[in-house]
Design a protein around this motif. Structure first.
Motif, PDB file in Angstrom:
ATOM      1  N   TYR A 111       7.161  -3.330 -10.743  1.00 41.52           N
ATOM      2  CA  TYR A 111       6.762  -2.157 -11.523  1.00 41.52           C
ATOM      3  C   TYR A 111       5.390  -2.431 -12.153  1.00 41.52           C
ATOM      4  CZ  TYR A 111      11.772  -1.225 -11.137  1.00 41.52           C
ATOM      5  OH  TYR A 111      13.046  -1.033 -10.645  1.00 41.52           O
ATOM      6  N   PRO A 112       4.310  -2.205 -11.406  1.00 44.46           N
ATOM      7  CA  PRO A 112       2.966  -2.471 -11.945  1.00 44.46           C
ATOM      8  C   PRO A 112       2.689  -1.615 -13.181  1.00 44.46           C
ATOM      9  CG  PRO A 112       2.896  -2.145  -9.560  1.00 44.46           C
ATOM     10  CD  PRO A 112       4.255  -1.723 -10.017  1.00 44.46           C
ATOM     11  N   GLU A 120       0.264   0.179 -16.228  1.00 47.22           N
ATOM     12  CA  GLU A 120      -1.025   0.831 -16.380  1.00 47.22           C
ATOM     13  C   GLU A 120      -1.824   0.131 -17.479  1.00 47.22           C
ATOM     14  OE1 GLU A 120      -0.806   5.028 -16.974  1.00 47.22           O
ATOM     15  OE2 GLU A 120       0.541   5.370 -15.280  1.00 47.22           O
ATOM     16  N   ASN A 156     -10.507  -0.265 -12.696  1.00 47.62           N
ATOM     17  CA  ASN A 156      -9.981  -1.143 -11.648  1.00 47.62           C
ATOM     18  C   ASN A 156     -11.046  -2.137 -11.180  1.00 47.62           C
ATOM     19  OD1 ASN A 156      -7.501  -1.566 -10.502  1.00 47.62           O
ATOM     20  ND2 ASN A 156      -7.697  -0.024  -8.926  1.00 47.62           N
ATOM     21  N   ASN A 174      -4.228   1.324 -12.455  1.00 50.46           N
ATOM     22  CA  ASN A 174      -2.955   2.028 -12.195  1.00 50.46           C
ATOM     23  C   ASN A 174      -2.795   3.320 -13.003  1.00 50.46           C
ATOM     24  OD1 ASN A 174      -1.924   0.132 -10.308  1.00 50.46           O
ATOM     25  ND2 ASN A 174      -1.309  -1.214 -11.983  1.00 50.46           N
ATOM     26  N   PHE A 210      -1.746   6.600 -11.273  1.00 52.74           N
ATOM     27  CA  PHE A 210      -1.453   6.301  -9.875  1.00 52.74           C
ATOM     28  C   PHE A 210      -0.003   6.676  -9.567  1.00 52.74           C
ATOM     29  CE2 PHE A 210      -4.697   2.709  -8.794  1.00 52.74           C
ATOM     30  CZ  PHE A 210      -5.718   3.461  -9.356  1.00 52.74           C
ATOM     31  N   GLU A 263       0.583   4.299  -4.730  1.00 47.28           N
ATOM     32  CA  GLU A 263      -0.782   3.862  -5.031  1.00 47.28           C
ATOM     33  C   GLU A 263      -0.771   2.584  -5.862  1.00 47.28           C
ATOM     34  OE1 GLU A 263      -3.180   8.135  -5.032  1.00 47.28           O
ATOM     35  OE2 GLU A 263      -2.191   7.442  -6.866  1.00 47.28           O
ATOM     36  N   LYS A 264       0.190   2.471  -6.765  1.00 47.62           N
ATOM     37  CA  LYS A 264       0.295   1.247  -7.569  1.00 47.62           C
ATOM     38  C   LYS A 264       0.593   0.041  -6.677  1.00 47.62           C
ATOM     39  CE  LYS A 264       1.770   3.312 -11.962  1.00 47.62           C
ATOM     40  NZ  LYS A 264       2.850   3.407 -12.969  1.00 47.62           N
ATOM     41  N   LYS A 265       1.471   0.233  -5.700  1.00 47.15           N
ATOM     42  CA  LYS A 265       1.811  -0.877  -4.810  1.00 47.15           C
ATOM     43  C   LYS A 265       0.618  -1.250  -3.919  1.00 47.15           C
ATOM     44  CE  LYS A 265       5.963  -1.430  -6.356  1.00 47.15           C
ATOM     45  NZ  LYS A 265       7.167  -1.427  -5.571  1.00 47.15           N
ATOM     46  N   ASN A 312      -2.400  -0.934  -4.823  1.00 44.71           N
ATOM     47  CA  ASN A 312      -3.332  -1.594  -5.727  1.00 44.71           C
ATOM     48  C   ASN A 312      -2.958  -3.055  -5.939  1.00 44.71           C
ATOM     49  OD1 ASN A 312      -5.715  -1.258  -7.228  1.00 44.71           O
ATOM     50  ND2 ASN A 312      -4.581  -1.053  -9.139  1.00 44.71           N
ATOM     51  N   GLU A 313      -1.665  -3.352  -5.947  1.00 48.12           N
ATOM     52  CA  GLU A 313      -1.227  -4.752  -6.048  1.00 48.12           C
ATOM     53  C   GLU A 313      -1.752  -5.565  -4.854  1.00 48.12           C
ATOM     54  OE1 GLU A 313       1.282  -6.182  -8.722  1.00 48.12           O
ATOM     55  OE2 GLU A 313      -0.185  -4.704  -9.361  1.00 48.12           O
TER      56      GLU A 313
END
Length: 249
Positions: A86-87, A89, A95, A143, A146, A150-152, A154-155
């Protein structure tokens, strides 16, 4: 690269890991599968050094060093990367700024000079292309706003920029549609190399359609109850976990 021996850990006084032993060599991809509550995410958190997880027994060696004796930032500087389930924000921090700061912190820890702006932008644009992300996404807060997919992505973008030695990915496939799953798989495969290793924590075999693991472990009630190859993951997809947890019991 990674040696885990009889690892025990608890959270809030409750024992979660009850004797994990596994060995990950450089160049290998290990998938850790299992039902909800089996301890998969706890294992990832312990490896990264997240607070709130108390190791009560066993040892973890990373490249010959005592991983458990290292602070989280020391682990990161030594090349351990955790991809969050769970990224979070980080509003107000772009970013691109976040990525450049992280890359330079890692370079400084290795005794290397900071990356110049031109080289950084060149690497960042190549990574964005690999992850099918727009330039606009690196101008936004980390994030911030996102979607889950999109968060995943970004990881994995962060991982592409940091180029860790050991990637620990905690359910990086959760919440992804088919297209996003392909992109995430592509990003991970782009980093596969003889000197890098991955531990993929996942519920489902579908991620392994895109990233072929060398070893598959099944975790249940804080212990590894079966180890095999890709075929084991296919069996789990077909039969579920009940047949293995029943045998273990």
């Amino acid at each position: 690269m990674l040696e885990i021996n009889d690892l025990h850990a608890e959270v809030d006084g409750k024992t979660i890991l009850k004797g994990i032993t596994l060995s990950v060599k450089a160049g290998e991809v290990h998938a850790v599968m299992g039902p909800n509550g089996s301890g998969k995410s706890t294992l990832a958190a312990v490896l990264a050094g997240r607070p709130g997880y108390e190791v009560t027994g066993g040892s973890v060696s990373y490249q010959g060093n005592d991983l458990l004796d290292m602070e989280p930032e020391e682990r990161a500087a030594a090349g351990v990367f955790l991809g969050f389930q769970y990224p979070v924000e980080i509003p107000g921090v772009s970013n691109s700024y976040f990525l450049k700061a992280a890359v330079n912190a890692a370079r400084t820890a290795r005794g290397e000079p900071e990356i110049d702006a031109v080289s950084f932008l060149k690497e960042l644009r190549a990574a964005l292309k690999d992850m099918d992300m727009s330039d606009d996404m690196v101008k936004r807060g980390v994030n911030e706003g996102f979607s889950g997919g999109e968060k995943k992505r970004n990881e994995i973008l962060q991982m592409l920029m940091l180029k860790p030695k050991l990637g620990v990915l905690d359910e990086i496939d959760s919440g992804l549609d088919i297209d996003a799953l392909k992109v995430v798989g592509k990003g991970i495969n782009a980093l596969r190399s003889p000197e890098r290793a991955f531990v993929l924590v996942t519920h489902y075999q579908r991620l392994l359609d895109h990233i072929e693991p060398d070893v598959v472990h099944v975790l249940a009630d804080g212990q590894i109850i079966r180890t095999g190859d890709r075929q084991l993951a296919l069996e789990l997809e077909d039969k579920g976990y009940g047949w293995l947890t029943g045998e273990a019991a």
